[in-house]
Enzyme design. Structure first.
Site, PDB file in Angstrom:
ATOM      1  N   ARG A 145       0.827  -1.203   0.000  1.00 34.39           N
ATOM      2  CA  ARG A 145       0.000   0.000   0.000  1.00 34.39           C
ATOM      3  C   ARG A 145       0.869   1.264   0.000  1.00 34.39           C
ATOM      4  NH1 ARG A 145      -3.108  -3.400  -1.693  1.00 34.39           N
ATOM      5  NH2 ARG A 145      -4.653  -4.423  -0.360  1.00 34.39           N
TER       6      ARG A 145
ATOM      7  N   ARG B  74       3.274 -14.180  -2.979  1.00 38.20           N
ATOM      8  CA  ARG B  74       3.059 -13.594  -1.652  1.00 38.20           C
ATOM      9  C   ARG B  74       3.454 -14.583  -0.541  1.00 38.20           C
ATOM     10  NH1 ARG B  74      -2.962 -12.290  -1.433  1.00 38.20           N
ATOM     11  NH2 ARG B  74      -2.379 -11.168   0.456  1.00 38.20           N
TER      12      ARG B  74
ATOM     13  N   HIS C 284     -11.564 -13.363  -2.925  1.00 42.46           N
ATOM     14  CA  HIS C 284     -12.134 -12.049  -3.218  1.00 42.46           C
ATOM     15  C   HIS C 284     -13.379 -12.183  -4.095  1.00 42.46           C
ATOM     16  CE1 HIS C 284      -7.962 -10.835  -2.182  1.00 42.46           C
ATOM     17  NE2 HIS C 284      -8.573  -9.779  -1.680  1.00 42.46           N
TER      18      HIS C 284
ATOM     19  N   ASP D 147     -10.324 -11.353   7.542  1.00 44.36           N
ATOM     20  CA  ASP D 147     -10.058 -10.781   6.238  1.00 44.36           C
ATOM     21  C   ASP D 147     -11.282  -9.946   5.865  1.00 44.36           C
ATOM     22  OD1 ASP D 147      -8.759 -10.195   3.881  1.00 44.36           O
ATOM     23  OD2 ASP D 147      -8.413 -12.275   3.302  1.00 44.36           O
TER      24      ASP D 147
END
Length: 501
Positions: A79, A141, A184, A255
């Site tokens: 970010r 990741r 997601h 999450d």
């Protein structure tokens, strides 16, 4: 609906919304922090330069004892580096080099960067074992494909972070590595027996817990061996394993509850209720900018969550005692943050570049002449976690050969924030032959693989630059000249530049 003041404070304490804003919190958020809001999450649209972000953080901290979190994994999920690129390598590079001292140094440097921006919690490290090469959301990741490798680097990363006073968050419990669906946009499953789950998925989390990680984030993943019908975030049997079997007594945070696995099944509000009933403490509400149809989407999401909790308490479905228990853990994390020394440990800023250089893999001739090149970028996939595709290493190749040009094979949605729906990724017509072909994670996307085959058919000696996860694709459709980077970041770009010269 009249709400008792104590209940109102407890409801605010267990919520962790995102919000729209870069320089100051919106009015509703300022009010919520004053009423005891437990946390907020910064996404890339909240991040400016260090001074701007630190000023926003100071405003929030001045309003109340709120915990500020963000996803700063390094590599493709950054970010702080969403626009200019992460100055830190990602987990796959760290795992490939397998130098725990370097991993600890990178974690410490990330913690120092977060401290400078006034951020209290890093939603990292990823503790998932990337055992499924087809995984669309974990990939680079993860530190690697074995629990032992993941465990030792998760510990080192968390130790580095927490030495700076920034809390580490082990995610995504109990493991998102052996999945082929991105939570997601869907509801993944891990169909493994309990013995394998304990040996593979749970072992790195157990190690992180023993090492003192302050928070654990849940996964929206169904594990039938533990609970046949509910994803871990809303499953008491799964979260009780974290408490009772692994002995974790810190903050369990969810999450993002606006992800498809929850939003498109039971809904965000009910997801909040069920997550608390299952044993979660801090409810991540997600990114209100993605898919926003109105300027006050952040307030709408927060109101939906708060209303659902108040109603569940009023109906007797959600005991106030459960919120008190959650609030006690959040308060403990607040005290931990406040107790940390203002002094930072020694920061080694050289570790990232060293890791980036050591993690590169090559085949064939990788030197490129200092003359104009045609570069073809055939990457298509990206996910909400990673955000927009980084172009740092592509730019480095351009800079290495002045006068070069780059063509993207696919027309990508124009957004800094992530995107998980491939339907808008259209293929351009009339693609040129290329001296350099940039790909992501071969074997994950049929359209991208087809473009790689086509490019190599025209230019078999092209240099193929693989910026993603590469296990199982060593053959790479006959490519003769290949560089594998295992992710993208500022140090990766520097390492590739050094390699190609």
């Amino acid at each position: 609906m009249t709400v008792d003041r104590r209940v109102d404070q407890l409801v605010h304490t267990v919520l962790q919304p995102g919000f729209a804003g870069l320089q100051e919190p919106p009015r509703w958020l300022a009010d919520a922090v004053g009423r005891g809001l437990g946390g907020v999450v910064y996404f890339s649209h909240n991040i400016g330069d260090v001074e701007t972000t630190a000023a926003l953080s100071r405003q929030l901290h001045d309003l109340g004892d709120v915990l500020i979190a963000t996803d700063e994994e390094g590599g493709i999920v950054s970010r702080l580096g969403a626009r200019s690129g992460s100055p830190h390598v990602g987990a796959a590079m760290l795992g490939r080099v397998d130098d725990v001292d370097a991993t600890r140094a990178v974690g410490t440097a990330i913690g120092a960067d977060l401290r400078a921006s006034g951020i209290d919690i890093d939603l990292a490290p990823v503790v998932d074992v990337n055992s499924n090469p087809s995984n669309p959301v974990i990939g680079v990741r993860s530190f690697g494909a074995t629990p032992q490798l993941v465990a030792r680097h998760a510990i080192a990363y968390a130790e580095g972070l927490q030495s700076t006073g920034v809390a580490a968050t082990a995610k995504h419990f109990p493991g998102h590595g052996d999945t082929a669906v991105d939570s997601h946009v869907g509801l993944p499953r891990v169909d493994a027996p309990i013995e394998l789950l304990r040996e593979r998925e749970l072992a790195p989390f157990a190690a992180a817990v023993r090492a003192g990680v302050r928070a654990v984030m849940t996964a929206h993943v169904i594990l039938p061996a533990l609970d046949p019908s509910r994803p871990a975030t809303i499953s008491a049997p799964v979260l009780s394993m974290l408490r009772d079997e692994l002995g974790f007594d810190g903050v369990i945070m969810t999450d993002a509850l606006d992800m498809g696995a929850i939003r498109d099944t039971i809904g965000l509000g009910e997801g909040c209720v069920q997550a608390l009933l299952a044993g979660a403490d801090l409810l991540g509400l997600g990114n209100p900018v993605l898919g926003a149809t109105s300027p006050d989407k952040d307030l709408q999401v927060f109101t939906e969550a708060r209303t659902a909790l108040v109603r569940a308490i009023d109906e007797g479905r959600l005991p106030v005692e459960r919120l008190e228990e959650a609030a006690d853990r959040i308060d403990a994390l607040r005290r931990w943050r406040q107790s940390r020394s203002a002094d930072l440990p020694m920061i080694d800023r050289s570790a990232d570049l060293s890791v980036a250089r050591r993690s590169l893999a090559t085949r064939g001739s990788i030197q490129i002449a200092p003359k104009p090149l045609q570069i073809l970028d055939i990457r298509r996939q990206r996910n909400v976690a990673a955000g927009a595709l980084p172009a740092l290493t592509v730019q480095a190749v351009l800079d290495t050969a002045p006068g070069s040009s780059v063509t993207s094979a696919f027309v990508l949605p124009d957004a800094v924030e992530g995107h998980a729906d491939d339907s808008e990724f259209a293929l351009r017509a009339g693609l040129p032959s290329a001296g350099v072909v940039v790909t992501g994670s071969p074997g994950h996307d049929a359209a991208e693989d087809e473009q790689l085959r086509a490019a190599l058919a025209v230019s078999p000696n092209a240099l193929v630059l693989v910026l993603g996860y590469a296990t199982g694709t060593e053959e790479l459709f006959g490519a003769r000249n290949v560089v594998w980077t295992f992710g993208d970041s500022v140090p990766t770009a520097a390492a590739v530049t050094h390699l190609l010269q």
